[in-house]
Design an enzyme around this catalytic site. Structure first.
Site, short mmCIF file in Angstrom:
data_model
loop_
_atom_site.label_atom_id
_atom_site.label_comp_id
_atom_site.label_asym_id
_atom_site.label_seq_id
_atom_site.Cartn_x
_atom_site.Cartn_y
_atom_site.Cartn_z
N ASP A 125 1.88 -1.23 11.75
CA ASP A 125 0.29 -1.84 11.36
C ASP A 125 0.12 -3.31 11.87
OD1 ASP A 125 -0.18 0.71 10.14
OD2 ASP A 125 0.58 0.07 8.14
N LYS A 165 -4.63 5.48 14.46
CA LYS A 165 -4.79 5.01 13.35
C LYS A 165 -6.26 5.01 12.83
CE LYS A 165 -0.48 4.03 12.62
NZ LYS A 165 0.29 4.93 11.83
N ARG A 208 2.64 6.02 -3.22
CA ARG A 208 3.88 6.79 -3.61
C ARG A 208 4.01 6.83 -5.30
NH1 ARG A 208 4.29 5.50 1.68
NH2 ARG A 208 5.63 6.91 2.91
N ARG A 258 -8.93 11.69 12.47
CA ARG A 258 -7.46 11.36 12.74
C ARG A 258 -6.80 13.03 12.56
NH1 ARG A 258 -5.69 6.44 9.11
NH2 ARG A 258 -3.87 7.06 10.33
N LYS A 283 0.81 -1.35 0.09
CA LYS A 283 -0.06 -0.24 0.03
C LYS A 283 0.74 1.27 -0.09
CE LYS A 283 -3.03 0.66 3.53
NZ LYS A 283 -2.53 1.94 4.29
N SER A 284 2.03 1.27 0.91
CA SER A 284 2.93 2.42 0.87
C SER A 284 3.38 2.83 -0.30
CB SER A 284 3.76 2.35 2.13
OG SER A 284 3.20 2.13 3.19
N ARG A 297 -6.59 1.96 17.66
CA ARG A 297 -6.26 0.54 17.74
C ARG A 297 -5.76 -0.15 18.91
NH1 ARG A 297 -3.27 -0.07 11.93
NH2 ARG A 297 -4.90 0.03 10.64
N ARG A 309 -7.66 -3.55 9.13
CA ARG A 309 -6.69 -4.43 10.11
C ARG A 309 -7.46 -5.18 11.12
NH1 ARG A 309 -2.38 -3.69 6.54
NH2 ARG A 309 -1.84 -1.60 6.05
N SER A 316 7.09 8.98 12.51
CA SER A 316 5.94 8.66 11.43
C SER A 316 6.64 9.01 10.06
CB SER A 316 4.88 9.77 11.62
OG SER A 316 4.02 9.91 10.63
C1 S3P Z 1 2.75 4.87 6.24
C2 S3P Z 1 2.86 4.81 7.38
C3 S3P Z 1 2.58 4.36 8.62
C4 S3P Z 1 1.47 3.59 8.48
C5 S3P Z 1 0.69 3.43 7.41
C6 S3P Z 1 1.34 3.71 5.91
C7 S3P Z 1 3.16 5.03 5.02
O1 S3P Z 1 1.88 5.81 9.39
O2 S3P Z 1 0.84 3.25 9.65
O3 S3P Z 1 -0.15 2.61 7.23
O4 S3P Z 1 2.80 4.65 4.09
O5 S3P Z 1 4.02 6.18 5.12
P1 S3P Z 1 2.88 6.65 10.25
O6 S3P Z 1 4.21 6.53 9.54
O7 S3P Z 1 1.90 7.67 10.31
O8 S3P Z 1 2.95 5.77 11.55
#
Ligand code: S3P
Length: 460
Positions: A342, A369, A50, A145, A45-46, A373, A415, A190
């Site tokens: 996560d 989150k 991007r 959030r 996903k990340s 969570r 999740r 983060s």
């Molecule tokens: C993510 C960073 C994490 C993660 C999220 C995806 C990202 O959050 O919990 O699911 O893609 O950079 P944080 O960086 O705010 O902890």
């Protein structure tokens, strides 16, 4: 919130089709036979968010293989199209014709980021250094959030934000005309905040610098380099300092998205918990800043092995073999949290079946989150008969052989929904969840994939 993906000749359109007021309950029960089989989980996903964003900022075409077609990522695709990028699907690949850095155009409508914190925060960074006005919102979970964590650093580049009290969405953003480069030390570990600052810095003259107290996932740094930016990373104490030279020539590039380790966690842990099981998950991303769960499960004694370790598109990838194991309790230090942030709900499920008392330390970030969570994971385990305590920011789980039988409230959190379903595969009595719809945000096809391994899920 949910989408359908409709393909036209040269465009992918996203349309809201489902009445979000209709819950989709699901029941998980112990399967008659061990789980077995070989699967591939959807793309990371990340990395998927991007790839779409950076592709939209680059000159030329970006081809993405293995993009996660989950709702969170489709929100990003829709937003980048609203901002002027062309995005379409060709066979199984996704293509992005970028606008070039600074070339995005003012959106005519509100940008709705759905359930996705990553989409909202990273995009806020991009918008902060584009000289136009936009408004961003999200679903009921995302609107709760905190956005102040990005608003505060991004204001310093010259952008003007207005948000609801507490820094909540919806918020408006007037991007800076000549953005100033930022220097920022993250107050929380983060990757989203780090990435937002770096993305604002892309369109600022000069060097943007971010210091992180603990290393967080570095997909932004890796992929920015892949698109031609100059990014340096230095160790600083336990953390890192990242420097990005502003206004690089970003060029469209090919991106191969590995399987998401955060999604692989569910079939893996299911295999560890259901007696006799053996499951292989192929092509999983093994970036060392994402593998805290594997390390922790191994400390618990889990039979987990990696085969065919390789590098694919600049990221480490491997095939994971998970076999049923009688697990032992574990004590997880707070500094491991960023590498498995996560994965705590599913780790907590594993701990519920482990021999002894586990302590998962330093989980303050879990409170902000997709749901709280920390509270929701504790509530999930209690529903299944587990003795759980929360002490400050630590989660304490007294493991054993939980009876199950409860109803888990998932609070719009994918999740939690998947963790509770895996939980129910290993308890004596079936576990029920109130709503399975949000699973599609990160793991479309989860129910079918798990059923293919032998999981018993009853419901639509
Ligand atoms: C993510 C960073 C994490 C993660 C999220 C995806 C990202 O959050 O919990 O699911 O893609 O950079 P944080 O960086 O705010 O902890």
């Amino acid at each position: 919130m949910p989408f359908a993906l409709c393909q036209t000749q040269d465009a992918v359109l996203i349309a809201s089709v489902m009445d979000s007021s209709v819950l989709r309950p699901l029941v998980a029960a112990r399967p008659a036979a061990p789980l077995a089989g070989e699967v591939v989980v959807p793309g990371d996903k990340s990395i998927s968010h991007r790839a779409l964003m950076f592709g939209a900022l680059a000159v030329g075409v970006t081809r993405i293989t293995g993009l996660l077609e989950g709702e969170d990522v489709l929100r990003t695709a829709a937003a980048m199209r609203t901002l002027g990028a062309e995005i379409w699907r060709e066979g199984a690949d996704w293509l992005v014709a970028g606008r070039g850095l600074g070339g995005l155009t003012a959106p005519e409508d509100v940008l709705d980021m759905g359930n996705s914190g990553t989409a909202a925060r990273l995009l806020a960074g991009i918008l902060a250094s584009h000289d136009f006005f936009s408004v961003m919102t999200g679903d009921a979970s995302l609107r709760k959030r905190p956005m102040r964590r990005v608003i505060e650093p991004l204001q310093a580049c010259g952008a003007v934000f207005f948000a609801r009290p507490g820094g909540r969405l919806p918020m408006s953003i007037q991007g800076a005309r000549d953005a100033l480069p930022l220097t920022y030390r993250l107050p929380v570990a983060s990757a989203q905040v780090k990435s937002a600052v770096l993305l604002a810095g892309l369109n600022a003259r000069g060097v943007t610098m971010v210091e992180e107290p603990e290393p967080t996932r570095d997909h932004s740094e890796n992929m920015l380099r892949h698109f031609g930016a100059s990014v340096s990373v230095e160790r600083a104490g336990n953390g890192r300092v990242i420097r990005l030279a502003g206004q690089p020539e970003l060029r469209g590039a090919d991106v191969a998205v590995p399987g998401d380790p955060s999604s692989a966690a569910f079939p893996m842990v299911a295999a560890l918990l259901v007696p006799g099981s053996r499951v292989v998950v192929n092509g999983v991303g093994l970036n060392p800043l994402r593998t805290g769960l594997f390390e922790t499960l191994r400390e618990m004694g889990a039979e987990l092995t990696v085969r065919n370790a390789r590098v694919q598109g600049g990221e480490s990838v491997g095939d994971i073999v998970a076999e049923f194991t009688a697990l032992n309790a574990v004590d997880v230090p707070p500094e491991r949290a960023p590498s498995m942030i996560d994965e705590y709900p599913i780790l907590a499920v594993a701990c519920a079946f482990a021999r002894g008392t586990s302590r998962l330390r330093g989980l303050a970030e879990l409170r902000v989150k997709e749901s709280d969570r920390l509270a929701a994971t504790a509530a999930m385990l209690r529903e299944g008969g587990v003795h759980v305590e929360i002490e400050d920011d630590d989660l304490i789980i007294h493991g054993g052989a939980p009876a199950g039988g409860g109803l888990v409230m998932t609070h719009m959190d994918h999740r939690l929904a998947m963790s509770a379903l895996v939980f129910g595969l290993a308890t004596d009595d079936a576990m029920r969840i109130d709503d399975a719809r949000f699973i599609d945000t990160s793991f479309p096809g989860f129910v079918a994939l798990m059923r293919g391994l032998g999981a018993r899920f009853a419901g639509p």
